[in-house]
Design a protein around this motif. Structure first.
Motif, PDB file in Angstrom:
ATOM      1  N   ALA A  59       0.990  -1.042  -0.001  1.00  0.00           N
ATOM      2  CA  ALA A  59      -0.021  -0.043  -0.016  1.00  0.00           C
ATOM      3  C   ALA A  59       0.943   1.236   0.193  1.00  0.00           C
ATOM      4  O   ALA A  59       0.856   2.019   0.967  1.00  0.00           O
ATOM      5  CB  ALA A  59      -0.885  -0.005   1.265  1.00  0.00           C
ATOM      6  N   PRO A  60       1.729   1.512  -1.052  1.00  0.00           N
ATOM      7  CA  PRO A  60       2.744   2.560  -1.254  1.00  0.00           C
ATOM      8  C   PRO A  60       1.914   3.837  -1.004  1.00  0.00           C
ATOM      9  O   PRO A  60       0.739   4.241  -1.282  1.00  0.00           O
ATOM     10  CB  PRO A  60       3.031   2.488  -2.641  1.00  0.00           C
ATOM     11  N   ASN A  61       2.922   4.996  -0.515  1.00  0.00           N
ATOM     12  CA  ASN A  61       2.476   6.273  -0.768  1.00  0.00           C
ATOM     13  C   ASN A  61       2.989   7.067  -1.949  1.00  0.00           C
ATOM     14  O   ASN A  61       3.086   8.319  -2.077  1.00  0.00           O
ATOM     15  CB  ASN A  61       2.998   6.857   0.383  1.00  0.00           C
ATOM     16  N   CYS A  62       3.875   6.492  -2.676  1.00  0.00           N
ATOM     17  CA  CYS A  62       4.287   6.968  -3.919  1.00  0.00           C
ATOM     18  C   CYS A  62       4.220   6.070  -5.283  1.00  0.00           C
ATOM     19  O   CYS A  62       3.875   4.726  -4.961  1.00  0.00           O
ATOM     20  CB  CYS A  62       5.951   7.280  -3.861  1.00  0.00           C
ATOM     21  N   GLU A  63       4.494   6.421  -6.385  1.00  0.00           N
ATOM     22  CA  GLU A  63       4.412   5.555  -7.516  1.00  0.00           C
ATOM     23  C   GLU A  63       5.445   6.098  -8.542  1.00  0.00           C
ATOM     24  O   GLU A  63       5.833   7.260  -8.511  1.00  0.00           O
ATOM     25  CB  GLU A  63       3.043   5.810  -8.167  1.00  0.00           C
ATOM     26  N   ALA A  64       5.861   5.244  -9.160  1.00  0.00           N
ATOM     27  CA  ALA A  64       6.728   5.471 -10.368  1.00  0.00           C
ATOM     28  C   ALA A  64       6.441   5.794 -11.565  1.00  0.00           C
ATOM     29  O   ALA A  64       5.357   4.790 -12.082  1.00  0.00           O
ATOM     30  CB  ALA A  64       8.154   4.483 -10.419  1.00  0.00           C
ATOM     31  N   ILE A  65       6.798   6.853 -12.254  1.00  0.00           N
ATOM     32  CA  ILE A  65       6.044   7.190 -13.653  1.00  0.00           C
ATOM     33  C   ILE A  65       7.362   7.317 -14.566  1.00  0.00           C
ATOM     34  O   ILE A  65       8.148   8.044 -14.536  1.00  0.00           O
ATOM     35  CB  ILE A  65       5.091   8.476 -13.557  1.00  0.00           C
ATOM     36  N   GLU A  66       7.055   6.453 -15.715  1.00  0.00           N
ATOM     37  CA  GLU A  66       8.328   6.512 -16.695  1.00  0.00           C
ATOM     38  C   GLU A  66       7.883   7.543 -17.673  1.00  0.00           C
ATOM     39  O   GLU A  66       6.834   7.720 -18.286  1.00  0.00           O
ATOM     40  CB  GLU A  66       8.223   5.136 -17.166  1.00  0.00           C
TER      41      GLU A  66
END
Length: 126
Positions: A59-66
């Motif tokens: 349940a992350p608080n960040c996401e990676a965007i390419e």
């Protein structure tokens, strides 16, 4: 930081999987490789920054965007100073996922939605 805000760029050498994997074998227990959609990777162990130390959570608080050959980490929720940053690693494993592999990538994040693994949903169902 507000939800949706860009926090940091994941930096490192953009390379192919093979040389990056060879480097990782010598650093057991740490993975600093971030896969790009074109099959290359960003190897944070070579010229990387603090983004390589982001931990996994189901349940992350960040996401990676390419974006092109770059990865940016964005806030999924409002983040206060001092909060730890987490992304869902969603690891992809080639071939059969054995019990040894599952044990190597076990998750202990404690989220109510924890899937007990850093391996991504699609890989888990195969």
């Amino acid at each position: 930081m507000a939800a949706g805000e860009r926090l940091i760029q994941y930096k490192g050498e953009v390379t192919r999987w093979r040389p990056a994997a060879a480097r990782q074998r010598s650093d057991v227990g740490h993975t600093f490789v971030f896969g790009l959609s074109d099959g290359r990777v960003i190897d944070g162990s070579r010229g990387g920054n603090s983004a390589r130390f982001l931990n996994h959570a189901c349940a992350p608080n960040c996401e990676a965007i390419e974006t092109g050959d770059r990865i940016y980490v964005h806030a999924l929720t409002d983040i206060k100073p001092g909060d730890e940053l987490f992304i869902d690693y969603g690891l992809e494993i080639e071939g059969e996922i054995s019990e040894d592999i599952r044990a190597q990538y076990v998750c202990h994040c404690g989220a109510s939605t924890c899937r007990q693994s850093m391996i991504g949903h699609r890989a888990e169902s195969s």
